[in-house]
Motif scaffolding. Structure first.
Motif, PDB file in Angstrom:
ATOM      1  N   ARG A 150       4.348  -5.515  -5.076  1.00 46.00           N
ATOM      2  CA  ARG A 150       3.741  -5.077  -3.807  1.00 46.00           C
ATOM      3  C   ARG A 150       2.397  -5.771  -3.676  1.00 46.00           C
ATOM      4  O   ARG A 150       1.638  -5.853  -4.639  1.00 46.00           O
ATOM      5  N   ILE A 151       2.138  -6.295  -2.518  1.00 45.53           N
ATOM      6  CA  ILE A 151       0.939  -7.124  -2.347  1.00 45.53           C
ATOM      7  C   ILE A 151       0.037  -6.519  -1.278  1.00 45.53           C
ATOM      8  O   ILE A 151       0.535  -6.012  -0.256  1.00 45.53           O
ATOM      9  N   THR A 152      -1.267  -6.583  -1.520  1.00 41.61           N
ATOM     10  CA  THR A 152      -2.233  -6.205  -0.495  1.00 41.61           C
ATOM     11  C   THR A 152      -2.954  -7.492  -0.084  1.00 41.61           C
ATOM     12  O   THR A 152      -3.575  -8.148  -0.927  1.00 41.61           O
ATOM     13  N   ALA A 153      -2.813  -7.861   1.187  1.00 38.50           N
ATOM     14  CA  ALA A 153      -3.410  -9.115   1.690  1.00 38.50           C
ATOM     15  C   ALA A 153      -4.586  -8.751   2.595  1.00 38.50           C
ATOM     16  O   ALA A 153      -4.415  -8.041   3.584  1.00 38.50           O
ATOM     17  N   ILE A 154      -5.759  -9.233   2.193  1.00 35.96           N
ATOM     18  CA  ILE A 154      -7.003  -8.813   2.873  1.00 35.96           C
ATOM     19  C   ILE A 154      -7.667 -10.013   3.534  1.00 35.96           C
ATOM     20  O   ILE A 154      -7.710 -11.112   2.955  1.00 35.96           O
ATOM     21  N   ASP A 155      -8.230  -9.789   4.712  1.00 35.17           N
ATOM     22  CA  ASP A 155      -9.056 -10.842   5.320  1.00 35.17           C
ATOM     23  C   ASP A 155     -10.040 -10.191   6.280  1.00 35.17           C
ATOM     24  O   ASP A 155      -9.745  -9.163   6.895  1.00 35.17           O
ATOM     25  N   LEU A 156     -11.210 -10.807   6.397  1.00 33.11           N
ATOM     26  CA  LEU A 156     -12.201 -10.356   7.383  1.00 33.11           C
ATOM     27  C   LEU A 156     -11.730 -10.672   8.790  1.00 33.11           C
ATOM     28  O   LEU A 156     -12.135 -10.021   9.738  1.00 33.11           O
ATOM     29  N   SER A 157     -10.895 -11.681   8.928  1.00 39.72           N
ATOM     30  CA  SER A 157     -10.514 -12.165  10.253  1.00 39.72           C
ATOM     31  C   SER A 157      -9.193 -11.535  10.713  1.00 39.72           C
ATOM     32  O   SER A 157      -8.135 -11.804  10.129  1.00 39.72           O
ATOM     33  N   PRO A 158      -9.231 -10.718  11.783  1.00 42.44           N
ATOM     34  CA  PRO A 158      -7.987 -10.127  12.287  1.00 42.44           C
ATOM     35  C   PRO A 158      -7.020 -11.199  12.784  1.00 42.44           C
ATOM     36  O   PRO A 158      -5.804 -11.051  12.677  1.00 42.44           O
ATOM     37  N   GLU A 159      -7.568 -12.309  13.317  1.00 38.77           N
ATOM     38  CA  GLU A 159      -6.689 -13.394  13.811  1.00 38.77           C
ATOM     39  C   GLU A 159      -5.935 -14.035  12.647  1.00 38.77           C
ATOM     40  O   GLU A 159      -4.769 -14.398  12.772  1.00 38.77           O
ATOM     41  N   ALA A 160      -6.624 -14.190  11.511  1.00 36.50           N
ATOM     42  CA  ALA A 160      -5.946 -14.747  10.334  1.00 36.50           C
ATOM     43  C   ALA A 160      -4.847 -13.797   9.863  1.00 36.50           C
ATOM     44  O   ALA A 160      -3.733 -14.224   9.527  1.00 36.50           O
ATOM     45  N   LEU A 161      -5.154 -12.489   9.865  1.00 39.61           N
ATOM     46  CA  LEU A 161      -4.141 -11.524   9.400  1.00 39.61           C
ATOM     47  C   LEU A 161      -2.885 -11.576  10.263  1.00 39.61           C
ATOM     48  O   LEU A 161      -1.777 -11.407   9.764  1.00 39.61           O
ATOM     49  N   GLU A 162      -3.065 -11.842  11.550  1.00 41.12           N
ATOM     50  CA  GLU A 162      -1.905 -11.958  12.442  1.00 41.12           C
ATOM     51  C   GLU A 162      -1.001 -13.127  12.004  1.00 41.12           C
ATOM     52  O   GLU A 162       0.217 -13.018  11.995  1.00 41.12           O
ATOM     53  N   VAL A 163      -1.649 -14.240  11.657  1.00 47.04           N
ATOM     54  CA  VAL A 163      -0.884 -15.415  11.196  1.00 47.04           C
ATOM     55  C   VAL A 163      -0.184 -15.082   9.870  1.00 47.04           C
ATOM     56  O   VAL A 163       0.999 -15.398   9.673  1.00 47.04           O
ATOM     57  N   ALA A 164      -0.912 -14.419   8.968  1.00 47.72           N
ATOM     58  CA  ALA A 164      -0.332 -14.068   7.657  1.00 47.72           C
ATOM     59  C   ALA A 164       0.874 -13.158   7.844  1.00 47.72           C
ATOM     60  O   ALA A 164       1.910 -13.323   7.184  1.00 47.72           O
ATOM     61  N   ARG A 165       0.750 -12.187   8.764  1.00 46.76           N
ATOM     62  CA  ARG A 165       1.857 -11.247   9.018  1.00 46.76           C
ATOM     63  C   ARG A 165       3.079 -12.003   9.549  1.00 46.76           C
ATOM     64  O   ARG A 165       4.204 -11.757   9.150  1.00 46.76           O
ATOM     65  N   TRP A 166       2.831 -12.951  10.435  1.00 45.52           N
ATOM     66  CA  TRP A 166       3.928 -13.748  11.020  1.00 45.52           C
ATOM     67  C   TRP A 166       4.629 -14.545   9.916  1.00 45.52           C
ATOM     68  O   TRP A 166       5.856 -14.574   9.845  1.00 45.52           O
ATOM     69  N   ASN A 167       3.837 -15.136   9.024  1.00 44.04           N
ATOM     70  CA  ASN A 167       4.428 -15.919   7.931  1.00 44.04           C
ATOM     71  C   ASN A 167       5.226 -15.025   6.975  1.00 44.04           C
ATOM     72  O   ASN A 167       6.308 -15.404   6.509  1.00 44.04           O
ATOM     73  N   ALA A 168       4.677 -13.841   6.706  1.00 47.27           N
ATOM     74  CA  ALA A 168       5.379 -12.910   5.813  1.00 47.27           C
ATOM     75  C   ALA A 168       6.720 -12.513   6.426  1.00 47.27           C
ATOM     76  O   ALA A 168       7.743 -12.437   5.733  1.00 47.27           O
ATOM     77  N   ASP A 169       6.709 -12.297   7.720  1.00 48.33           N
ATOM     78  CA  ASP A 169       7.924 -11.928   8.448  1.00 48.33           C
ATOM     79  C   ASP A 169       8.966 -13.047   8.364  1.00 48.33           C
ATOM     80  O   ASP A 169      10.130 -12.813   8.061  1.00 48.33           O
ATOM     81  N   GLN A 170       8.518 -14.269   8.610  1.00 47.20           N
ATOM     82  CA  GLN A 170       9.410 -15.433   8.556  1.00 47.20           C
ATOM     83  C   GLN A 170      10.093 -15.570   7.211  1.00 47.20           C
ATOM     84  O   GLN A 170      11.224 -16.011   7.116  1.00 47.20           O
ATOM     85  N   HIS A 171       9.355 -15.231   6.146  1.00 46.73           N
ATOM     86  CA  HIS A 171       9.901 -15.400   4.804  1.00 46.73           C
ATOM     87  C   HIS A 171      10.516 -14.104   4.252  1.00 46.73           C
ATOM     88  O   HIS A 171      10.838 -14.024   3.061  1.00 46.73           O
ATOM     89  N   GLY A 172      10.637 -13.101   5.126  1.00 45.09           N
ATOM     90  CA  GLY A 172      11.368 -11.879   4.765  1.00 45.09           C
ATOM     91  C   GLY A 172      10.668 -11.005   3.732  1.00 45.09           C
ATOM     92  O   GLY A 172      11.332 -10.269   3.001  1.00 45.09           O
ATOM     93  N   VAL A 173       9.316 -11.074   3.676  1.00 45.30           N
ATOM     94  CA  VAL A 173       8.613 -10.274   2.663  1.00 45.30           C
ATOM     95  C   VAL A 173       7.571  -9.326   3.282  1.00 45.30           C
ATOM     96  O   VAL A 173       6.803  -8.697   2.548  1.00 45.30           O
ATOM     97  N   ALA A 174       7.584  -9.202   4.610  1.00 48.56           N
ATOM     98  CA  ALA A 174       6.519  -8.432   5.278  1.00 48.56           C
ATOM     99  C   ALA A 174       6.499  -6.967   4.835  1.00 48.56           C
ATOM    100  O   ALA A 174       5.431  -6.357   4.755  1.00 48.56           O
ATOM    101  N   GLU A 175       7.670  -6.431   4.521  1.00 45.86           N
ATOM    102  CA  GLU A 175       7.670  -4.987   4.176  1.00 45.86           C
ATOM    103  C   GLU A 175       7.081  -4.720   2.791  1.00 45.86           C
ATOM    104  O   GLU A 175       6.791  -3.578   2.454  1.00 45.86           O
TER     105      GLU A 175
END
Ligand SMILES: C[S@@+](CC[C@H](N)C(=O)[O-])C[C@H]1O[C@@H](n2cnc3c(N)ncnc32)[C@H](O)[C@@H]1O
Length: 295
Positions: A150-175
């Motif tokens: 289980r991973i906790t991904a942190i960033d100060l930038s909400p825009e960066a987190l949006e990109v990270a979430r999209w990438n996690a979704d693409q690779h099937g690991v967002a949950e």
């Protein structure tokens, strides 16, 4: 690209002209840049260009390519133009809000995967933090290769987190990834402790920032690059926050610039709860990753 009545603008001719143009603009990867952009404009793979050297792209492809070449000539990174970058054999979406993942950071992923093998978390999942996740390159690569983590991904930038979430979704690991907007570990309440804390934090000094290549300095987020007058500020804070958030035997793995490696080692050595200090070198032989154990 100049208009030419006599000779057709074949794939090969476009590549040769553009390579020369990018070289004159100071690109260190002029031919590669030209191929990636032409493949993008033709919506084919780079390898397919090699069997199409004598073909002439249609007007729409040529117009798209001309625009990409113009923007690259002005300094826009190729990854931002095509919208993605390969990292650890996975494709990551990137935009102006995230650092383009670098090959050096793959050494951090390898070290984290090695360390993860040695940790036996019992009946709970392996807990990993990726501090300053940006595109999610580290968090997503680890999630893909550690299916029970289980991973906790942190960033100060909400825009960066949006990109990270999209990438996690693409690779099937967002949950299996929790995304947290915050300053280092301060806003992460659960879990209280991690097995691994990984980070590729900003580590460029304010004076070095001015010396960066324009394609980096003017196009990638300053928040992802710069950390105080000597580049160590974020790492110093991370060292101070991390040891209390690691399980005993857990590891803190930080990417840094070779120029601040010694200073960071000295900072780490002042913290008695951190030990077994080792550096992992990059392909150029420079100290690039600092790895420490919670003793
Ligand atoms: C060098 S980039 C690394 C991005 C990604 N992890 C990678 O390796 O490609 C650093 C990231 O840390 C974020 N950041 C900077 N300061 C931070 C802080 N105090 N707390 C959390 N994130 C921070 C930036 O927004 C940026 O996304």
């Amino acid at each position: 690209m100049p208009e030419s009545a006599e000779q057709p603008w074949t794939v090969l001719r476009l590549l040769e002209w553009t390579t020369d143009f990018f070289k004159r603009r100071g690109s260190e990867s002029a031919r590669l840049d030209a191929e990636v952009l032409l493949a993008h404009a033709r919506q084919c793979s780079r390898i397919e260009l090699y069997t199409a050297f004598q073909e002439e792209p249609d007007d729409e492809q040529k117009t798209a390519f001309r625009e990409l070449v113009r923007r690259r000539g002005e300094g826009t990174p190729v990854a931002q133009l095509v919208g993605y970058k390969e990292f650890y054999s996975l494709r990551f979406r990137v935009n102006e809000h995230v650092l383009i993942p670098r090959p050096e950071t793959e050494h951090l992923v390898i070290e984290a995967l090695d360390c993860a093998k040695a940790i036996k978390p019992g009946d709970r999942p392996l807990q990993i933090a990726d501090v300053g996740t940006g595109s999610g390159a580290i968090a997503v690569s680890l999630a893909v290769h550690l299916p029970s983590a289980r991973i906790t991904a942190i960033d100060l930038s909400p825009e960066a987190l949006e990109v990270a979430r999209w990438n996690a979704d693409q690779h099937g690991v967002a949950e299996r990834i929790d995304f947290v907007a915050g300053d280092l570990l301060a806003d992460v309440t659960t879990p209280a402790k991690f097995d691994l804390i990984c980070s590729n934090p900003p580590y460029v000094s304010e004076s070095e920032f001015d010396q960066l290549q324009p394609t980096v300095r003017d196009f990638e987020p300053k928040l992802a690059l710069v950390s105080g007058p000597d580049g160590t500020e974020t790492i110093k804070r991370l060292l101070g926050e991390s040891y209390g958030r690691l399980h005993q035997g857990g590891r803190l793995i930080i990417e840094l610039s070779p120029m601040i490696a010694e200073a960071c080692a000295e900072l780490a050595e002042q913290i008695s709860e951190l030990g077994d200090l080792r550096f992992i070198k990059d392909l150029a032989g420079h100290r690039r990753i600092l790895s420490l154990s919670r003793v």
